[in-house]
Design a protein around this motif. Structure first.
Motif, PDB file in Angstrom:
ATOM      1  N   TYR A  64       0.830  -1.207   0.000  1.00  0.00           N
ATOM      2  CA  TYR A  64       0.000   0.000   0.000  1.00  0.00           C
ATOM      3  C   TYR A  64       0.862   1.255   0.000  1.00  0.00           C
ATOM      4  O   TYR A  64       0.601   2.209  -0.737  1.00  0.00           O
ATOM      5  N   VAL A  65       1.891   1.253   0.854  1.00  0.00           N
ATOM      6  CA  VAL A  65       2.761   2.432   0.931  1.00  0.00           C
ATOM      7  C   VAL A  65       3.438   2.680  -0.412  1.00  0.00           C
ATOM      8  O   VAL A  65       3.539   3.819  -0.875  1.00  0.00           O
ATOM      9  N   LEU A  66       3.842   1.590  -1.067  1.00  0.00           N
ATOM     10  CA  LEU A  66       4.496   1.720  -2.366  1.00  0.00           C
ATOM     11  C   LEU A  66       3.534   2.328  -3.391  1.00  0.00           C
ATOM     12  O   LEU A  66       3.923   3.187  -4.190  1.00  0.00           O
ATOM     13  N   VAL A  67       2.269   1.882  -3.359  1.00  0.00           N
ATOM     14  CA  VAL A  67       1.288   2.425  -4.291  1.00  0.00           C
ATOM     15  C   VAL A  67       1.039   3.901  -3.981  1.00  0.00           C
ATOM     16  O   VAL A  67       0.942   4.739  -4.892  1.00  0.00           O
ATOM     17  N   VAL A  68       0.959   4.248  -2.686  1.00  0.00           N
ATOM     18  CA  VAL A  68       0.757   5.653  -2.319  1.00  0.00           C
ATOM     19  C   VAL A  68       1.915   6.511  -2.820  1.00  0.00           C
ATOM     20  O   VAL A  68       1.711   7.607  -3.343  1.00  0.00           O
ATOM     21  N   LEU A  69       3.126   5.984  -2.685  1.00  0.00           N
ATOM     22  CA  LEU A  69       4.299   6.723  -3.167  1.00  0.00           C
ATOM     23  C   LEU A  69       4.222   6.934  -4.675  1.00  0.00           C
ATOM     24  O   LEU A  69       4.527   8.017  -5.174  1.00  0.00           O
ATOM     25  N   THR A  70       3.800   5.881  -5.392  1.00  0.00           N
ATOM     26  CA  THR A  70       3.674   5.996  -6.847  1.00  0.00           C
ATOM     27  C   THR A  70       2.661   7.065  -7.213  1.00  0.00           C
ATOM     28  O   THR A  70       2.900   7.906  -8.074  1.00  0.00           O
ATOM     29  N   VAL A  71       1.502   7.010  -6.525  1.00  0.00           N
ATOM     30  CA  VAL A  71       0.461   7.996  -6.812  1.00  0.00           C
ATOM     31  C   VAL A  71       0.951   9.401  -6.470  1.00  0.00           C
ATOM     32  O   VAL A  71       0.673  10.362  -7.199  1.00  0.00           O
ATOM     33  N   ALA A  72       1.728   9.522  -5.393  1.00  0.00           N
ATOM     34  CA  ALA A  72       2.254  10.833  -5.017  1.00  0.00           C
ATOM     35  C   ALA A  72       3.186  11.365  -6.089  1.00  0.00           C
ATOM     36  O   ALA A  72       3.123  12.551  -6.451  1.00  0.00           O
ATOM     37  N   ALA A  73       4.034  10.488  -6.621  1.00  0.00           N
ATOM     38  CA  ALA A  73       4.956  10.934  -7.662  1.00  0.00           C
ATOM     39  C   ALA A  73       4.189  11.341  -8.919  1.00  0.00           C
ATOM     40  O   ALA A  73       4.456  12.391  -9.513  1.00  0.00           O
ATOM     41  N   ALA A  74       3.187  10.527  -9.296  1.00  0.00           N
ATOM     42  CA  ALA A  74       2.392  10.855 -10.478  1.00  0.00           C
ATOM     43  C   ALA A  74       1.632  12.153 -10.274  1.00  0.00           C
ATOM     44  O   ALA A  74       1.573  13.015 -11.166  1.00  0.00           O
ATOM     45  N   GLU A  75       1.069  12.311  -9.080  1.00  0.00           N
ATOM     46  CA  GLU A  75       0.304  13.517  -8.762  1.00  0.00           C
ATOM     47  C   GLU A  75       1.201  14.751  -8.821  1.00  0.00           C
ATOM     48  O   GLU A  75       0.797  15.797  -9.365  1.00  0.00           O
TER      49      GLU A  75
END
Lengths: 103, 196
Positions: A64-75
């Motif tokens: 989950y944390v990894l996905v949140v990080l990915t979304v943060a970078a994309a955002e």
């Protein structure tokens, strides 16, 4: 003296509140994006605190944390591209001056 | 069963909260951007206190490295429009303050009142943890992994399309290099002369 789950959750809630203030109150669009980053960080602290205290042998919270990080970078990438575009066509990044939807 | 020490947690937590406050309170957005760096590093330290070793590195690389640089670049590109002397908050700011205090303190109190169980077990070591995460990403959690990569690809293409200038600058007039032409003509005429 040890820090337990409560400490981490309280910290994360406070950090989320601070980030929310940045999102709601700042005029500069980039400052708003910084507030969003703070809120995402608060969510990550929450995930990792739950992982450490309740399920240290599970991989799921880390995913989950990894996905949140990915979304943060994309955002961040898309958000800043939008801000630069807005700056190019409006000449400002102040959110309360950007009220036109068309033309 | 080793819980993180309060003497590690307290300084990191207060540093994170103080720097986060500075991020949202700084009048100068460039200062706010620079305050974000110690905040993200303090959060990395908190990940370390939770023994999430992999995410300490990831936090420093992606947040403090990549995202912060991106934010600072955007701030520098739009620097001239944001005078620190002008108003920094929207007209909703007075409403936002109580709302955020309510969310922050209310959430913190709610978390503090809930009966959380004590720490369950020791965390696996850095190598085992990272190995388990890597195996999970190609095993049970392959779908979120692929979705994340798709999101990154979409964001990459989207950001490039958005940031590209809408109007292409007019193509410059082709410059005719007369010297080249003259030399060409000379060589052609010289070749013609040789042929005769």
């Amino acid at each position: 003296m040890t820090a337990n789950l409560t400490h981490y959750l309280a910290l994360s809630a406070a950090l989320f509140g601070i980030g929310l203030y940045g999102v709601l109150a700042r005029r500069n669009a980039i400052a708003v994006l910084m507030g969003i980053e703070l809120m995402l960080n608060a969510a990550n602290i929450n995930f990792l605190a739950f992982w450490r205290f309740l399920a240290p042998n599970s991989v799921e919270p880390q995913v989950y944390v990894l996905v949140v990080l990915t979304v943060a970078a994309a955002e961040a990438a898309v958000g800043l591209a939008v801000v630069l575009n807005v700056y190019r066509s409006f000449g400002t990044v102040n959110l309360d001056e950007i009220a036109r939807l068309k033309g | 069963m080793i819980s993180p020490s309060i003497f590690v947690f307290a300084p990191l937590a207060s540093a994170a909260l103080f720097t986060a406050l500075m991020v949202v309170r700084s009048r100068n957005v460039i200062h706010a951007g620079y305050w974000l760096l110690p905040c993200l590093l303090a959060v990395a330290g908190l990940f370390g206190s939770l023994e999430a070793h992999f995410f300490v590195v990831v936090q420093i690389l992606i947040y403090a490295g990549a995202i912060l640089i991106l934010i600072l670049f955007a701030l520098m590109l739009t620097r001239d429009v944001m005078d620190p002397k002008q108003r920094q908050t929207t007209k909703f700011a007075p409403l936002a303050v109580p709302l955020c205090i309510f969310v922050g303190l209310g959430g913190a109190l709610m978390m503090a009142r809930a009966p959380w169980p004590a720490i369950q077990a020791a965390a696996p070591g850095p190598a085992e943890q990272t190995k388990a995460l890597g195996l999970g990403l190609i095993g049970d959690y392959a779908l979120p992994f692929e979705v994340a990569s798709l999101i990154l690809l979409a964001a990459l293409i989207g950001a490039i399309c958005l940031a590209k200038a809408e109007k292409e600058p007019a193509a410059p007039e082709p410059v005719i290099d007369l010297r080249g032409e003259i030399e060409l003509e000379e060589s052609v005429s010289a070749g013609a002369a040789d042929g005769h």
